[in-house]
Write an enzyme that holds these catalytic residues in place. Structure first.
Site, PDB file in Angstrom:
ATOM      1  N   ASP A  43      12.799  -0.292  -1.948  1.00 29.73           N
ATOM      2  CA  ASP A  43      11.969  -1.158  -1.100  1.00 29.73           C
ATOM      3  C   ASP A  43      12.749  -2.260  -0.388  1.00 29.73           C
ATOM      4  OD1 ASP A  43       9.561  -2.054   0.028  1.00 29.73           O
ATOM      5  OD2 ASP A  43       9.259  -3.484  -1.591  1.00 29.73           O
ATOM      6  N   CYS A 100      -9.489   0.820   8.940  1.00 29.53           N
ATOM      7  CA  CYS A 100      -8.632  -0.365   8.838  1.00 29.53           C
ATOM      8  C   CYS A 100      -9.416  -1.615   9.237  1.00 29.53           C
ATOM      9  CB  CYS A 100      -7.404  -0.219   9.735  1.00 29.53           C
ATOM     10  SG  CYS A 100      -6.291  -1.646   9.651  1.00 29.53           S
ATOM     11  N   CYS A 106      -7.592  14.289  11.491  1.00 29.20           N
ATOM     12  CA  CYS A 106      -8.263  13.235  10.721  1.00 29.20           C
ATOM     13  C   CYS A 106      -7.812  11.846  11.174  1.00 29.20           C
ATOM     14  CB  CYS A 106      -7.966  13.407   9.230  1.00 29.20           C
ATOM     15  SG  CYS A 106      -8.702  12.132   8.180  1.00 29.20           S
ATOM     16  N   CYS A 158      -3.748  -4.373   0.215  1.00 27.17           N
ATOM     17  CA  CYS A 158      -4.982  -3.758   0.719  1.00 27.17           C
ATOM     18  C   CYS A 158      -4.878  -2.252   0.503  1.00 27.17           C
ATOM     19  CB  CYS A 158      -5.172  -4.075   2.198  1.00 27.17           C
ATOM     20  SG  CYS A 158      -6.652  -3.331   2.929  1.00 27.17           S
TER      21      CYS A 158
END
Length: 376
Positions: free
Chosen positions: A134, A198, A191, A240
């Site tokens: 990351d 969002c 899709c 989120c």
């Protein structure tokens, strides 16, 4: 040396130490990703948390001497919480995103990569390795996509056939010329559920994210949140999950392979009001092992104030007033003022009127005025 045989043995070993998926790719530059990052930079869609040098992010040879291949790993994390506490009036709760449940994934993946490195060195002493998770230079998703771990979904997550997008990613650059795996074909099709769901329109189009509008990013910032984002935050304290939760590829996906990833329900869904007065020591002792704590308690406390306003939690008004009166941080005082305006009531109004007379910070005063205007 028979690197084909070694690759098979490394794959077997990775499974034995709890790596759920492993893939291999070349150390060639990530040309397509470079072009996308340049475009993101031009549009000012980046979060600011990334490595600033796009060349380093996309060219392994700039961060490793004569790289031959890159190994990508994925670990599946849980998507459902057992015995999740339910919030109620007087005891409202916030939520940390699934990727922050349990122990900080950076530590978990680094341990796995360290074990892989040790295995490689035992087998091939001339090997050189550089692992990252990351916070390294390379883009984890670009490596994983090219290594066949999964495809890059329209929600900008890597989606695997086995574990959906609920996977942590890490990679290792090495001087060993492993045979690369084939990238996976995109399976999102027509899709658009993630784009449609969002909350802030941060997913500009399939595969393109404006991080400046993404709630996952916004929950980690330390300044004032714009009004349009406060009203979308809900009870989110960190991160989120919306674009993952609505993804059809994640339907029914919930794996509990790693005990260290299991959430403490009272930390993953903590009571909001106690967060307002939590000390640094208490915060570190309780939340310090979670990846969602990396920015400290300030963003979490600000988000807790917004969440209490979202619930219009009148029982929290005294604690919110204490923040408004005594907290040394303008962002917390100002957000408290806004929250009082949203919740309403005589007690909140009187506190705002007092703050209007005593507050000296201009930004906080604006929030006080805004809070009063909401009360009418």
């Amino acid at each position: 040396m028979d690197f084909t045989k070694f690759k098979k043995e490394l794959i077997q070993y990775s499974k034995s130490i709890g790596i759920d998926k492993i893939g291999f790719t070349t150390a060639d530059p990530f040309t397509e990703m470079k072009n996308r990052l340049i475009k993101q930079q031009e549009l000012q869609y980046q979060s600011g948390f990334e490595e600033k040098d796009i060349e380093k992010r996309t060219n392994p040879s700039l961060i490793f001497d004569k790289p031959q291949s890159i190994i990508s790993i994925a670990l599946a994390y849980p998507s459902k919480m057992k015995d999740a506490p339910k919030g109620k009036a007087g005891e409202r709760r916030g939520i940390f995103a699934k990727a922050s449940w349990g122990e900080d994934y950076h530590h978990i993946l680094r341990r796995k990569l360290t074990e892989l490195e040790a295995f490689i060195m035992d087998y091939y002493p001339e090997a050189r390795c550089k692992s990252m998770v990351d916070t390294g230079e390379l883009v984890d998703r670009a490596v994983a996509q090219r290594a066949g771990i999964g495809w890059s979904g329209k929600n900008c997550s890597i989606i695997t056939p086995e574990f959906g997008s609920y996977v942590y990613l890490g990679e290792m650059i090495t001087n060993i010329p492993f045979e690369p795996d084939a990238p996976m074909e995109d399976q999102c099709g027509t899709c658009t559920k993630c784009l449609d769901a969002c909350p802030t329109g941060a997913l500009v189009q399939g595969g393109q994210l404006n991080a400046q509008r993404c709630i996952a990013f916004l929950t980690q910032t330390k300044g004032f949140l714009a009004e349009e984002f406060r009203v979308k935050l809900g009870n989110r304290l960190y991160g989120c999950d919306t674009c993952q939760s609505v993804c059809p590829k994640n339907k029914g996906i919930d794996f509990h392979f790693h005990e260290e990833m299991e959430p403490d329900p009272n930390l993953a869904k903590p009571e909001l009001t106690p967060l307002l007065s939590i000390s640094n020591r208490e915060f570190n002792e309780s939340f310090g092992k979670m990846s969602g704590s990396w920015r400290g308690k300030k963003p979490i406390q600000r988000n807790a104030l917004v969440a209490l306003a979202h619930f219009k939690e009148t029982s929290a008004v005294p604690e919110i007033i204490t923040v408004l009166k005594n907290d040394p941080r303008p962002v917390l005082r100002g957000t408290a003022a806004w929250a009082l305006g949203k919740i309403g009531g005589e007690e909140a109004k009187n506190a705002l009127l007092t703050a209007k007379e005593k507050e000296s910070d201009e930004e906080v005063l604006k929030e006080v005025e805004d809070g009063l205007s909401k009360l009418g």
